[in-house]
Design a protein around this motif. Sequence first.
Motif, PDB file in Angstrom:
ATOM      1  N   ALA A  81      50.225  32.720  43.081  1.00 42.14           N
ATOM      2  CA  ALA A  81      50.839  31.940  44.004  1.00 42.14           C
ATOM      3  C   ALA A  81      52.113  32.623  44.523  1.00 42.14           C
ATOM      4  CB  ALA A  81      50.995  30.453  43.616  1.00 42.14           C
ATOM      5  N   LEU A  82      52.619  33.212  43.705  1.00 38.80           N
ATOM      6  CA  LEU A  82      53.996  34.076  44.021  1.00 38.80           C
ATOM      7  C   LEU A  82      53.835  35.150  44.684  1.00 38.80           C
ATOM      8  CD1 LEU A  82      56.479  33.701  40.779  1.00 38.80           C
ATOM      9  CD2 LEU A  82      56.966  33.153  43.066  1.00 38.80           C
ATOM     10  N   VAL A  83      52.574  35.698  44.558  1.00 38.24           N
ATOM     11  CA  VAL A  83      52.351  37.199  45.031  1.00 38.24           C
ATOM     12  C   VAL A  83      51.777  36.700  46.691  1.00 38.24           C
ATOM     13  CG1 VAL A  83      50.724  39.017  45.278  1.00 38.24           C
ATOM     14  CG2 VAL A  83      51.703  38.309  43.053  1.00 38.24           C
ATOM     15  N   ARG A  84      50.935  35.779  46.659  1.00 37.09           N
ATOM     16  CA  ARG A  84      50.502  35.220  47.813  1.00 37.09           C
ATOM     17  C   ARG A  84      50.471  33.646  47.940  1.00 37.09           C
ATOM     18  NH1 ARG A  84      46.437  38.298  51.824  1.00 37.09           N
ATOM     19  NH2 ARG A  84      46.919  36.368  52.752  1.00 37.09           N
ATOM     20  N   PHE A  85      51.283  33.313  48.628  1.00 35.69           N
ATOM     21  CA  PHE A  85      51.643  31.608  48.369  1.00 35.69           C
ATOM     22  C   PHE A  85      50.364  31.097  49.036  1.00 35.69           C
ATOM     23  CE2 PHE A  85      54.705  33.522  51.173  1.00 35.69           C
ATOM     24  CZ  PHE A  85      53.976  33.183  52.769  1.00 35.69           C
ATOM     25  N   ASP A  86      49.609  31.810  49.844  1.00 33.85           N
ATOM     26  CA  ASP A  86      48.333  31.029  50.622  1.00 33.85           C
ATOM     27  C   ASP A  86      47.198  30.882  49.761  1.00 33.85           C
ATOM     28  OD1 ASP A  86      48.403  33.732  50.885  1.00 33.85           O
ATOM     29  OD2 ASP A  86      47.364  33.903  52.635  1.00 33.85           O
ATOM     30  N   PHE A  87      47.304  31.760  48.746  1.00 31.15           N
ATOM     31  CA  PHE A  87      46.036  31.727  47.766  1.00 31.15           C
ATOM     32  C   PHE A  87      46.272  30.246  46.860  1.00 31.15           C
ATOM     33  CE2 PHE A  87      43.973  35.786  46.977  1.00 31.15           C
ATOM     34  CZ  PHE A  87      43.925  36.267  48.140  1.00 31.15           C
ATOM     35  N   GLY A  88      47.223  29.629  46.927  1.00 29.81           N
ATOM     36  CA  GLY A  88      47.554  28.204  46.057  1.00 29.81           C
ATOM     37  C   GLY A  88      46.235  27.380  46.201  1.00 29.81           C
ATOM     38  N   LEU A  89      45.798  27.198  47.483  1.00 27.88           N
ATOM     39  CA  LEU A  89      44.636  26.217  47.498  1.00 27.88           C
ATOM     40  C   LEU A  89      43.396  26.889  46.806  1.00 27.88           C
ATOM     41  CD1 LEU A  89      43.448  23.696  48.545  1.00 27.88           C
ATOM     42  CD2 LEU A  89      42.998  24.927  50.876  1.00 27.88           C
ATOM     43  N   ALA A  90      43.058  28.034  46.995  1.00 28.36           N
ATOM     44  CA  ALA A  90      42.077  28.719  46.518  1.00 28.36           C
ATOM     45  C   ALA A  90      42.060  28.503  45.029  1.00 28.36           C
ATOM     46  CB  ALA A  90      41.854  30.256  46.862  1.00 28.36           C
ATOM     47  N   ILE A  91      43.282  28.862  44.493  1.00 28.80           N
ATOM     48  CA  ILE A  91      43.529  28.711  43.038  1.00 28.80           C
ATOM     49  C   ILE A  91      43.100  27.372  42.492  1.00 28.80           C
ATOM     50  CG2 ILE A  91      45.144  29.113  41.092  1.00 28.80           C
ATOM     51  CD1 ILE A  91      46.317  30.991  42.917  1.00 28.80           C
ATOM     52  N   VAL A  92      43.549  26.190  43.171  1.00 25.20           N
ATOM     53  CA  VAL A  92      43.455  24.910  42.748  1.00 25.20           C
ATOM     54  C   VAL A  92      41.773  24.560  42.883  1.00 25.20           C
ATOM     55  CG1 VAL A  92      43.935  22.533  43.343  1.00 25.20           C
ATOM     56  CG2 VAL A  92      45.746  24.081  43.386  1.00 25.20           C
ATOM     57  N   LEU A  93      41.435  24.782  43.843  1.00 22.25           N
ATOM     58  CA  LEU A  93      39.896  24.735  44.097  1.00 22.25           C
ATOM     59  C   LEU A  93      39.022  25.391  43.017  1.00 22.25           C
ATOM     60  CD1 LEU A  93      39.467  24.637  47.917  1.00 22.25           C
ATOM     61  CD2 LEU A  93      39.527  22.604  46.296  1.00 22.25           C
ATOM     62  N   GLY A 149      46.709  41.947  44.430  1.00 22.46           N
ATOM     63  CA  GLY A 149      47.562  41.208  43.341  1.00 22.46           C
ATOM     64  C   GLY A 149      47.380  39.711  43.079  1.00 22.46           C
ATOM     65  N   ALA A 150      47.286  39.020  44.150  1.00 24.24           N
ATOM     66  CA  ALA A 150      47.045  37.653  44.099  1.00 24.24           C
ATOM     67  C   ALA A 150      45.705  37.423  43.428  1.00 24.24           C
ATOM     68  CB  ALA A 150      47.085  36.911  45.445  1.00 24.24           C
ATOM     69  N   LEU A 151      44.774  38.055  44.081  1.00 25.61           N
ATOM     70  CA  LEU A 151      43.177  38.019  43.483  1.00 25.61           C
ATOM     71  C   LEU A 151      43.058  38.411  42.009  1.00 25.61           C
ATOM     72  CD1 LEU A 151      40.429  37.480  44.298  1.00 25.61           C
ATOM     73  CD2 LEU A 151      40.026  39.763  44.883  1.00 25.61           C
ATOM     74  N   ALA A 152      43.995  39.430  41.634  1.00 22.88           N
ATOM     75  CA  ALA A 152      43.829  39.879  40.217  1.00 22.88           C
ATOM     76  C   ALA A 152      44.523  38.682  39.219  1.00 22.88           C
ATOM     77  CB  ALA A 152      44.587  40.898  39.793  1.00 22.88           C
ATOM     78  N   PHE A 153      45.493  38.235  39.696  1.00 25.44           N
ATOM     79  CA  PHE A 153      46.273  37.012  38.722  1.00 25.44           C
ATOM     80  C   PHE A 153      45.404  35.682  39.054  1.00 25.44           C
ATOM     81  CE2 PHE A 153      49.790  39.975  38.823  1.00 25.44           C
ATOM     82  CZ  PHE A 153      50.216  39.932  37.567  1.00 25.44           C
ATOM     83  N   GLY A 154      44.957  35.460  40.197  1.00 23.84           N
ATOM     84  CA  GLY A 154      44.384  34.089  40.503  1.00 23.84           C
ATOM     85  C   GLY A 154      42.799  34.223  39.392  1.00 23.84           C
ATOM     86  N   LEU A 155      42.159  35.238  39.706  1.00 23.64           N
ATOM     87  CA  LEU A 155      41.012  35.626  38.769  1.00 23.64           C
ATOM     88  C   LEU A 155      41.279  35.622  37.121  1.00 23.64           C
ATOM     89  CD1 LEU A 155      38.647  38.223  40.770  1.00 23.64           C
ATOM     90  CD2 LEU A 155      38.299  35.762  40.277  1.00 23.64           C
ATOM     91  N   LEU A 156      42.393  36.132  36.795  1.00 26.88           N
ATOM     92  CA  LEU A 156      42.684  36.208  35.327  1.00 26.88           C
ATOM     93  C   LEU A 156      43.035  34.771  35.174  1.00 26.88           C
ATOM     94  CD1 LEU A 156      43.883  37.620  32.844  1.00 26.88           C
ATOM     95  CD2 LEU A 156      45.865  37.814  33.842  1.00 26.88           C
ATOM     96  N   GLY A 157      43.808  34.066  36.062  1.00 27.27           N
ATOM     97  CA  GLY A 157      43.901  32.668  35.588  1.00 27.27           C
ATOM     98  C   GLY A 157      42.666  31.815  35.474  1.00 27.27           C
ATOM     99  N   LEU A 158      41.605  31.939  36.288  1.00 26.53           N
ATOM    100  CA  LEU A 158      40.330  31.458  36.107  1.00 26.53           C
ATOM    101  C   LEU A 158      39.655  31.765  34.855  1.00 26.53           C
ATOM    102  CD1 LEU A 158      38.914  31.204  39.686  1.00 26.53           C
ATOM    103  CD2 LEU A 158      39.797  29.064  38.532  1.00 26.53           C
ATOM    104  N   ALA A 159      39.905  33.032  34.450  1.00 29.41           N
ATOM    105  CA  ALA A 159      38.971  33.593  33.153  1.00 29.41           C
ATOM    106  C   ALA A 159      39.739  33.045  31.948  1.00 29.41           C
ATOM    107  CB  ALA A 159      39.157  35.219  33.313  1.00 29.41           C
ATOM    108  N   LEU A 160      41.082  32.937  32.029  1.00 30.53           N
ATOM    109  CA  LEU A 160      41.764  32.207  30.841  1.00 30.53           C
ATOM    110  C   LEU A 160      41.472  30.841  30.751  1.00 30.53           C
ATOM    111  CD1 LEU A 160      45.138  34.154  31.041  1.00 30.53           C
ATOM    112  CD2 LEU A 160      43.459  34.507  29.248  1.00 30.53           C
ATOM    113  N   LEU A 161      41.275  30.183  31.841  1.00 27.54           N
ATOM    114  CA  LEU A 161      41.088  28.667  31.874  1.00 27.54           C
ATOM    115  C   LEU A 161      39.388  28.447  31.501  1.00 27.54           C
ATOM    116  CD1 LEU A 161      41.703  25.829  32.835  1.00 27.54           C
ATOM    117  CD2 LEU A 161      40.662  26.572  34.987  1.00 27.54           C
ATOM    118  N   ALA A 162      38.611  29.213  32.042  1.00 29.12           N
ATOM    119  CA  ALA A 162      37.305  29.404  31.269  1.00 29.12           C
ATOM    120  C   ALA A 162      37.018  29.429  29.774  1.00 29.12           C
ATOM    121  CB  ALA A 162      36.088  30.163  32.229  1.00 29.12           C
TER     122      ALA A 162
END
Length: 170
Positions: free
Chosen positions: A156-168, A117-130
Amino acid sequence: LFALAYMLPSTVGKAFEMDEGAVNAYAVGVLDGVVPHRDFLTFYGPGNLWIVGGAFEVFGESVGVERAVGLLYRLVIVLSLLVLGLRLGGILAGVSAALVATTIMADDLIWAYATYGALAFGLLGLALLAEGVAAASSRLQTWLLVAAGIASGVAALVRFDFGLAIVLGA
């Protein structure tokens, strides 16, 4: 369509009873007003439980609904990798990323695992950003960038430890 057809058989089978059972039980509890991290311990953020609980509210409480959420997570991963690949490397890169993700994820039993779930929303965020950065109109760019921020926040709400990966990644 290929990803859906290839992964669909992985939604049937015996899962890890404790892990999948916890997601189902906690999501039902959330519907009854139980608050994650206050009323029960979970190692992940509350986002996954809210998403599964919302699906239960709309479609009814069942393992099938929970696994459909897991399948949706994986489809979002595949489509996000396709969009990122197309944007950054062309058609071959996009299709390759989607095929690799599909075949790798279909090996696991599909359920609403918080990591996916965190990977899905993180990658979706990156795709929308691109897509937002490359958007032609400023109005579309604004909407895509806001949606990217929301998707990244959900990750980040699904897995808060993904926050750094999302920012990077951004």
